[in-house]
Scaffold this motif. Structure first.
Motif, PDB file in Angstrom:
ATOM      1  N   LYS A 113       0.696  -1.311   0.037  1.00  0.00           N
ATOM      2  CA  LYS A 113      -0.084  -0.361   0.489  1.00  0.00           C
ATOM      3  C   LYS A 113       1.046   1.543   0.097  1.00  0.00           C
ATOM      4  O   LYS A 113       0.180   2.366  -0.272  1.00  0.00           O
ATOM      5  N   ILE A 175      -8.149   3.166  -2.020  1.00  0.00           N
ATOM      6  CA  ILE A 175      -9.399   3.657  -1.734  1.00  0.00           C
ATOM      7  C   ILE A 175     -10.599   4.376  -3.696  1.00  0.00           C
ATOM      8  O   ILE A 175     -11.806   3.875  -3.255  1.00  0.00           O
ATOM      9  N   THR A 178     -11.764   1.322  -5.132  1.00  0.00           N
ATOM     10  CA  THR A 178     -12.973   0.330  -4.454  1.00  0.00           C
ATOM     11  C   THR A 178     -13.935   1.512  -3.965  1.00  0.00           C
ATOM     12  O   THR A 178     -15.491   1.229  -4.574  1.00  0.00           O
ATOM     13  N   GLN A 181     -16.521   0.590  -6.771  1.00  0.00           N
ATOM     14  CA  GLN A 181     -17.090  -0.717  -6.601  1.00  0.00           C
ATOM     15  C   GLN A 181     -18.822   0.318  -5.067  1.00  0.00           C
ATOM     16  O   GLN A 181     -18.985  -0.793  -5.087  1.00  0.00           O
TER      17      GLN A 181
ATOM     18  N   ASN B  20     -13.229  -9.410  -7.482  1.00  0.00           N
ATOM     19  CA  ASN B  20     -12.264  -8.555  -8.413  1.00  0.00           C
ATOM     20  C   ASN B  20     -11.568  -8.986  -9.448  1.00  0.00           C
ATOM     21  O   ASN B  20     -11.263  -9.442  -9.255  1.00  0.00           O
ATOM     22  N   THR B  24      -8.309 -10.317  -6.750  1.00  0.00           N
ATOM     23  CA  THR B  24      -8.443 -10.356  -5.082  1.00  0.00           C
ATOM     24  C   THR B  24     -10.095 -10.126  -4.683  1.00  0.00           C
ATOM     25  O   THR B  24     -10.706 -10.144  -6.070  1.00  0.00           O
ATOM     26  N   LEU B  26     -13.395  -8.141  -2.355  1.00  0.00           N
ATOM     27  CA  LEU B  26     -14.071  -7.053  -1.508  1.00  0.00           C
ATOM     28  C   LEU B  26     -14.584  -7.985  -0.089  1.00  0.00           C
ATOM     29  O   LEU B  26     -16.330  -8.735  -0.853  1.00  0.00           O
ATOM     30  N   GLU B 151      -5.163   0.572   5.819  1.00  0.00           N
ATOM     31  CA  GLU B 151      -5.842  -0.640   5.493  1.00  0.00           C
ATOM     32  C   GLU B 151      -7.526   0.514   6.497  1.00  0.00           C
ATOM     33  O   GLU B 151      -8.556   0.431   5.830  1.00  0.00           O
ATOM     34  N   HIS B 154      -9.008   2.777   4.589  1.00  0.00           N
ATOM     35  CA  HIS B 154      -9.949   1.869   3.471  1.00  0.00           C
ATOM     36  C   HIS B 154     -10.982   1.639   4.300  1.00  0.00           C
ATOM     37  O   HIS B 154     -12.331   1.303   3.333  1.00  0.00           O
ATOM     38  N   THR B 160     -14.824  -2.048   3.321  1.00  0.00           N
ATOM     39  CA  THR B 160     -14.475  -2.912   3.530  1.00  0.00           C
ATOM     40  C   THR B 160     -13.035  -2.615   2.878  1.00  0.00           C
ATOM     41  O   THR B 160     -12.114  -2.089   3.187  1.00  0.00           O
ATOM     42  N   ARG B 162      -9.948  -5.059   0.193  1.00  0.00           N
ATOM     43  CA  ARG B 162      -9.440  -5.724  -0.807  1.00  0.00           C
ATOM     44  C   ARG B 162      -8.604  -7.274  -0.226  1.00  0.00           C
ATOM     45  O   ARG B 162      -7.569  -6.625   0.480  1.00  0.00           O
TER      46      ARG B 162
END
Ligand code: SF4
Lengths: 199, 468
Positions: A113, A175, A178, A181, B20, B24, B26, B151, B154, B160, B162
């Motif tokens: 990341k 981010i 995502t 989605q 995905n 990976t 989600l 994360e 995120h 969520t 990934r």
């Protein structure tokens, strides 16, 4: 996140097994509320004496390794605490690639990341690269072709996870991906309200 | 008929938002615990990008790592950086409108103790926290794991993660744990078997009679240290013990919803014939109280054992690590571990800071006294644990025996607060990490169960609790 396509730089050897994230960034430096400035304190206890002077034996204090960009490490590197301060410190120091026989899971996620490439290779290959690092050799890592070029011109191939490679090559922020989605997330939450209303 | 599935498979399937393109998944996150150390940069990231928190009701914030454990903490926190980090959590919780248990609240404590206590942690959920010991919550049959700060950001933004699908591993513990042998000894023994990388890439489900017979507290201790075996998550299937613990907790479902939840939870245990990628069987009856001698949790031996000789290890990197451990710990290969003099004892942490741990230590402390020259701390894992222990009179037992009774927090498990093991001193500790400097620079940690820690305190040296 910065892109990672290829990297040429000095490799530094850290053959100890189970180097943990507490060693990389001791807890007193977890009190920061920023992401930057941690290169100076990376491996603090191994690197500095009580009075703040450098411990000359520690690899990163040796002239030939001060600008190292690649670490060749012992098994299970990055185990222990989930602190993302560890990859932040690596980045701040200038290390963007690590090579070992295995990496701890959370550390590995945190690195990807932050645009740091982790390469896992079999023991005999890591041993060869460790020899190069012992000589402070320059390695070239190419993510597009998935090869490491050694000082004598020989190459070593490695494999990376497709998604990680894609994100690294393009410098993509998870981010943002995502958020595209969102409809699927909405659908899951709708199902949750009927099937699992206590959540 | 559908193929038999494991507990992990079922939770995974019910949280898969979508696959995905890159292979990976989600995954939806139901519960997110937030503390002051790993969150400031995540909130900063949200602010910089103009993002908000998607599910404020799925988030719970509590300070723990930096809080001092002395009563004067309510007046002033000496360490400026700690204070700033705590204030930053205060502000972020307010700005993003998040449920928050402040330091002044009696419910405050270590994140991994608060989640279960409040009924925030529930079977069949996904639980994350910017802390590797999130594995603790797996004791409820929740898929729980630690995440990094990116994360955390995120999850705050999207609810969520990934991730690649982890593999399934089963550790089956058959038989009964002998008297004086606890969940802590069991997990230390398991790590001794698997090594600190043995579980990497896997989610471990613990099964078998010895696991079923554990209380919720014991199961939490077991799952807590799963990360020390390299696996991100540990799981115990929910059963009556789980439901009894969860029922009536403030954030647990009530009434008709409880019934609906219960039906779902009862469908979660692994099906007969479900496949695991890796399996290990352990005989509980053979386990004796365990202790670590080195600076990695896998450096574990029975309390009756001797300190291993690095010369017996073929691998060069590992041998160097062992030699370094011995030197750091001030121990000699071939010596018996029992008998080494201790300077400090720490009873607490998210591994062993719950009411049963307090009771187990008090049972040893009762009618005895801490040996001369030993400093012994008992730090309840939360305000509610502290309150309960005081109701039962445990605080009196401890203080009469010469232990210090403290306010809740992570305390000497990490030493980001004023509680530290000074350089060169030896500490018997119920926490989970014996890394160099973990409990204070130069401090020497030996991981043990609460009863073993209390026994070391009264004996003045490392000792087998069964001999008392
Ligand atoms: S008690 Fe220790 S291991 Fe647990 S959350 Fe606090 S610092 Fe981490």
């Amino acid at each position: 996140m910065d892109k990672f396509t290829n990297l040429t730089g000095t490799a530094v050897p850290m053959p100890l097994t189970n180097i943990d994230t507490d060693m990389m960034v001791p807890k007193q430096f977890l009190k920061t509320i920023k992401r930057t400035g941690m290169g100076k304190i990376m491996f603090f206890d191994a690197r500095y004496n009580e009075d703040g002077s450098e411990i000359p034996e520690f690899v990163l204090n040796q002239a030939q390794y001060r600008d190292a960009k690649i670490i060749v490490a012992g098994d299970n590197f990055g185990c222990g605490s989930s602190r993302e301060h560890a990859p932040w410190a690596l980045l701040d120091f200038g290390v963007r690639c690590l090579i070992s026989t295995s990496f701890a899971d959370i550390f590995s996620n945190n690195c990807s990341k932050n645009g740091i490439l982790l390469i896992t290779l079999p023991k005999d290959v890591v041993d060869d690269l460790m020899q190069d690092a012992n000589q402070a050799a320059t390695l070239t890592v190419d993510l597009e072709t998935q090869t490491i070029t050694r000082p004598d011109g020989r190459t070593v191939s490695f494999e990376t996870d497709d998604s990680r490679r894609h994100n690294l090559l393009n410098g993509i922020d998870d981010i943002a991906v995502t958020m595209k989605q969102e409809k699927a997330i909405d659908r899951h939450e709708a199902r949750q309200r009927t099937d699992w209303p206590w959540i | 008929m559908a193929a038999p599935r494991t507990l992990f498979d079922k939770i995974w399937d019910d949280h898969l938002v979508e696959m995905n393109d890159d292979g990976t998944a989600l995954v939806y996150i139901d519960r997110h615990l937030v503390h002051e150390v790993t969150s400031p940069q995540a909130f900063e990231g949200l602010r910089m990008n103009g993002r908000t928190v998607r599910r404020t009701d799925g988030t719970l914030c509590v300070p723990d790592h930096n809080v001092p454990t002395t009563p004067d903490r309510f007046d002033h926190i000496e360490d400026e950086d700690s204070r700033l980090q705590l204030e930053t959590l205060d502000k972020n919780a307010e700005e993003f409108d998040l449920p928050y248990i402040s330091m002044e609240d009696t419910r405050q404590g270590i994140v991994h103790i608060i989640g279960p206590e409040q009924g925030f942690t529930l079977p069949g959920t996904t639980v994350v926290c910017g802390d590797s010991h999130s594995a603790t919550h797996g004791a409820f049959g929740a898929l729980a794991f630690g995440i990094g700060t990116s994360e955390v950001e995120h999850v705050l933004a999207t609810q969520t993660l990934r991730m690649a699908r982890p593999k399934n591993m089963r550790i089956h513990v058959e038989g009964d744990l002998p008297p004086g042998v606890t969940a802590k000894d069991l997990i230390l023994n398991i790590i001794g078997h698997t090594g600190t990388a043995g579980g990497t890439g896997h989610v471990i489900e613990y099964t078998g009679k010895a696991v079923r017979d554990l209380s919720m507290e014991g199961r939490m201790t077991l799952c807590n240290m799963t990360i020390e075996g390299g696996a991100r998550a540990g799981l115990v299937a929910p059963d009556q013990t789980t439901y009894d613990y969860v029922m009536g907790r403030p954030m647990a479902p009530k009434g008709g919803t409880w019934e609906q939840a219960l039906t779902y939870w009862q469908s979660l245990p692994s099906d007969d014939g479900a496949k695991y990628d890796k399996e290990l069987t352990i005989n509980a009856a053979e386990i004796v109280p365990q202790i670590t001698w080195g600076t990695s949790p896998e450096d574990v031996i029975p309390i009756t054992g001797t300190i291993p000789d690095p010369a017996d290890t073929a691998d060069e990197g590992r041998r160097a690590a062992l030699e370094r451990s011995l030197e750091y710990m001030g121990l000699k290969a071939g010596d018996k571990i029992a008998g080494a003099k201790v300077d400090m004892v720490f009873i607490g942490s998210c591994t062993n800071g719950r009411i049963e741990d307090m009771r187990a230590a008090a049972e040893i402390a009762k009618g005895r006294h801490v040996a001369d020259g030993v400093v012994a701390l008992v730090v309840p894992g939360s305000g509610l644990v502290k309150h309960q222990a005081e109701e039962e009179g445990l605080d009196v037992i401890f203080t009469e025996a010469g232990f210090e009774w403290r306010e809740p927090g992570c305390s000497m498990c990490i030493a980001m607060n004023p509680d530290k093991v000074p350089a060169g001193q030896r500490c018997a500790s119920t926490s989970n990490r014996n890394f160099e400097g973990r409990q204070g620079k130069g401090g020497r940690s030996h991981l043990v169960s609460p009863a073993m820690a209390a026994a070391a305190a009264v004996a003045g040296h490392l000792t087998d609790v069964r001999d008392l």
